[in-house]
Scaffold this motif. Structure first.
Motif, PDB file in Angstrom:
ATOM      1  N   ILE A  45       0.947  -1.213   0.090  1.00  0.00           N
ATOM      2  CA  ILE A  45      -0.072  -0.142  -0.053  1.00  0.00           C
ATOM      3  C   ILE A  45       0.676   1.035  -0.286  1.00  0.00           C
ATOM      4  N   LYS A  46       2.059   1.600   0.758  1.00  0.00           N
ATOM      5  CA  LYS A  46       2.898   2.619   0.924  1.00  0.00           C
ATOM      6  C   LYS A  46       3.608   2.724  -0.374  1.00  0.00           C
ATOM      7  N   SER A  47       4.046   1.458  -0.974  1.00  0.00           N
ATOM      8  CA  SER A  47       4.483   1.638  -2.440  1.00  0.00           C
ATOM      9  C   SER A  47       3.581   2.285  -3.299  1.00  0.00           C
ATOM     10  N   HIS A  48       2.404   1.827  -3.313  1.00  0.00           N
ATOM     11  CA  HIS A  48       1.553   2.202  -4.361  1.00  0.00           C
ATOM     12  C   HIS A  48       1.038   3.744  -4.096  1.00  0.00           C
ATOM     13  N   VAL A  49       0.924   4.273  -2.891  1.00  0.00           N
ATOM     14  CA  VAL A  49       0.569   5.577  -2.540  1.00  0.00           C
ATOM     15  C   VAL A  49       1.681   6.683  -2.921  1.00  0.00           C
ATOM     16  N   TYR A  50       3.057   6.081  -2.664  1.00  0.00           N
ATOM     17  CA  TYR A  50       3.980   6.846  -3.061  1.00  0.00           C
ATOM     18  C   TYR A  50       4.369   6.971  -4.546  1.00  0.00           C
ATOM     19  N   HIS A  51       3.875   6.045  -5.186  1.00  0.00           N
ATOM     20  CA  HIS A  51       4.048   5.732  -6.617  1.00  0.00           C
ATOM     21  C   HIS A  51       3.151   6.973  -7.044  1.00  0.00           C
ATOM     22  N   TRP A  52       2.008   7.170  -6.629  1.00  0.00           N
ATOM     23  CA  TRP A  52       1.106   7.890  -7.334  1.00  0.00           C
ATOM     24  C   TRP A  52       1.661   9.449  -6.962  1.00  0.00           C
ATOM     25  N   LEU A  62      11.872   6.692  -8.679  1.00  0.00           N
ATOM     26  CA  LEU A  62      11.086   6.268  -7.804  1.00  0.00           C
ATOM     27  C   LEU A  62       9.761   5.777  -8.264  1.00  0.00           C
ATOM     28  N   HIS A  63       9.229   6.488  -9.106  1.00  0.00           N
ATOM     29  CA  HIS A  63       7.987   6.160  -9.570  1.00  0.00           C
ATOM     30  C   HIS A  63       7.836   4.613 -10.202  1.00  0.00           C
ATOM     31  N   ASP A  64       9.089   4.486 -11.061  1.00  0.00           N
ATOM     32  CA  ASP A  64       9.180   3.191 -11.645  1.00  0.00           C
ATOM     33  C   ASP A  64       9.464   2.183 -10.476  1.00  0.00           C
ATOM     34  N   LEU A  65      10.426   2.308  -9.606  1.00  0.00           N
ATOM     35  CA  LEU A  65      10.760   1.559  -8.557  1.00  0.00           C
ATOM     36  C   LEU A  65       9.588   1.128  -7.899  1.00  0.00           C
ATOM     37  N   THR A  66       8.812   1.934  -7.460  1.00  0.00           N
ATOM     38  CA  THR A  66       7.682   1.664  -6.379  1.00  0.00           C
ATOM     39  C   THR A  66       6.747   0.809  -7.358  1.00  0.00           C
ATOM     40  N   GLU A  67       6.484   1.095  -8.591  1.00  0.00           N
ATOM     41  CA  GLU A  67       5.479   0.154  -9.507  1.00  0.00           C
ATOM     42  C   GLU A  67       5.904  -1.067  -9.380  1.00  0.00           C
ATOM     43  N   GLU A  68       7.390  -1.280  -9.695  1.00  0.00           N
ATOM     44  CA  GLU A  68       7.750  -2.640  -9.552  1.00  0.00           C
ATOM     45  C   GLU A  68       7.669  -3.523  -8.351  1.00  0.00           C
ATOM     46  N   PHE A  74       2.531  -7.562  -4.073  1.00  0.00           N
ATOM     47  CA  PHE A  74       1.312  -8.337  -4.292  1.00  0.00           C
ATOM     48  C   PHE A  74       1.323  -9.723  -4.404  1.00  0.00           C
ATOM     49  N   GLU A  75       2.050 -10.036  -5.411  1.00  0.00           N
ATOM     50  CA  GLU A  75       2.146 -11.499  -5.876  1.00  0.00           C
ATOM     51  C   GLU A  75       2.855 -12.236  -4.597  1.00  0.00           C
ATOM     52  N   ALA A  76       3.805 -11.850  -3.646  1.00  0.00           N
ATOM     53  CA  ALA A  76       4.405 -12.168  -2.453  1.00  0.00           C
ATOM     54  C   ALA A  76       3.221 -12.618  -1.497  1.00  0.00           C
ATOM     55  N   ALA A  77       2.253 -11.650  -1.199  1.00  0.00           N
ATOM     56  CA  ALA A  77       1.249 -11.986  -0.374  1.00  0.00           C
ATOM     57  C   ALA A  77       0.425 -13.313  -0.694  1.00  0.00           C
ATOM     58  N   ASP A  78       0.178 -13.630  -2.007  1.00  0.00           N
ATOM     59  CA  ASP A  78      -0.301 -14.776  -2.236  1.00  0.00           C
ATOM     60  C   ASP A  78       0.368 -15.895  -1.852  1.00  0.00           C
ATOM     61  N   ILE A  79       1.727 -15.865  -2.036  1.00  0.00           N
ATOM     62  CA  ILE A  79       2.685 -17.093  -1.290  1.00  0.00           C
ATOM     63  C   ILE A  79       2.548 -17.131  -0.211  1.00  0.00           C
ATOM     64  N   ILE A  80       2.614 -16.101   0.638  1.00  0.00           N
ATOM     65  CA  ILE A  80       2.807 -16.156   2.180  1.00  0.00           C
ATOM     66  C   ILE A  80       1.534 -16.797   2.632  1.00  0.00           C
ATOM     67  N   LEU A 154      13.200 -12.520   1.819  1.00  0.00           N
ATOM     68  CA  LEU A 154      14.622 -11.787   2.197  1.00  0.00           C
ATOM     69  C   LEU A 154      15.392 -11.186   1.052  1.00  0.00           C
ATOM     70  N   THR A 155      15.542 -11.956   0.070  1.00  0.00           N
ATOM     71  CA  THR A 155      16.560 -11.942  -1.152  1.00  0.00           C
ATOM     72  C   THR A 155      15.712 -10.589  -1.852  1.00  0.00           C
ATOM     73  N   PHE A 156      14.401 -10.475  -1.903  1.00  0.00           N
ATOM     74  CA  PHE A 156      13.688  -9.186  -2.549  1.00  0.00           C
ATOM     75  C   PHE A 156      13.719  -8.036  -1.691  1.00  0.00           C
ATOM     76  N   HIS A 157      13.406  -8.310  -0.339  1.00  0.00           N
ATOM     77  CA  HIS A 157      13.507  -7.090   0.618  1.00  0.00           C
ATOM     78  C   HIS A 157      15.019  -6.371   0.529  1.00  0.00           C
ATOM     79  N   GLU A 158      16.060  -7.015   0.578  1.00  0.00           N
ATOM     80  CA  GLU A 158      17.478  -6.584   0.802  1.00  0.00           C
ATOM     81  C   GLU A 158      17.814  -5.903  -0.300  1.00  0.00           C
ATOM     82  N   LYS A 159      17.327  -6.442  -1.600  1.00  0.00           N
ATOM     83  CA  LYS A 159      17.553  -5.991  -2.925  1.00  0.00           C
ATOM     84  C   LYS A 159      16.761  -4.328  -3.035  1.00  0.00           C
TER      85      LYS A 159
END
Length: 170
Positions: A45-52, A62-68, A74-80, A154-159
């Motif tokens: 949610i924060k990434s999306h709000v800041y993207h906008w 930052l617009h491009d990175l937060t979109e990615e 969102f995909e990770a939420a389903d996996i978790i 963790l790999t995603f978050h640290e990157k």
């Protein structure tokens, strides 16, 4: 032969399962993963709000990175959530007060791009600490599936942390 109606009956999440992991561990890990799921949604949610709402010289990167990031989060939420189910528990039906996840509307207009990045860095770091603890517990319990999933997260978050910090580096 079993009747179709009996086969299609939903089963309780409290049913006994035997996947080589103790029930007490599965209960504790489901709770940890539920907290990680909430942190993932918070960052989505924060990434999306800041993207906008990002403005200024850092707008485009930052617009491009937060979109990615919000897409991957969102995909990770389903996996978790699916891992919580595999451990024999229902995925959380509520994630607390969703309004608490997003920055307040009046605050967003006052934040610079650097403020937004620092806020995201803080939330990513908190998520990493929680995930690292859960991954260690999963390793200790022999839960290689959860440990592997958390290693990926963790790999995603640290990157993400590296990239966010690089955007605001002087």
């Amino acid at each position: 032969m079993a009747k179709a109606s009996a086969v299609l009956q939903p089963r309780s999440h409290d049913e006994d399962i035997n996947i080589g992991l103790e029930k007490a561990y599965r209960n504790k890990m489901a709770e940890s993963l539920s907290q990680i799921l909430a942190a993932t949604y918070r960052l989505t949610i924060k990434s999306h709000v800041y993207h906008w709402n990002v403005v200024g010289p850092l707008f485009k990167p930052l617009h491009d990175l937060t979109e990615e990031h919000y897409g991957l989060l969102f995909e990770a939420a389903d996996i978790i959530a699916e891992r919580i189910r595999a451990l024999g528990h229902l995925a959380p039906a509520t994630l607390g007060e969703a309004a608490d996840f997003a920055p307040k509307a009046n605050d967003v207009g006052k934040l610079t791009a650097v403020d937004m990045v620092n806020d995201l860095v803080s939330d990513h770091e908190k998520a990493v600490r929680t995930m690292r603890q859960a991954a260690e517990e999963a390793d200790d319990a022999g839960d290689v599936v959860t440990a592997d999933m958390l290693t990926d997260r963790l790999t995603f978050h640290e990157k993400a942390l590296w990239m966010l910090r690089a955007i605001i580096a002087e």
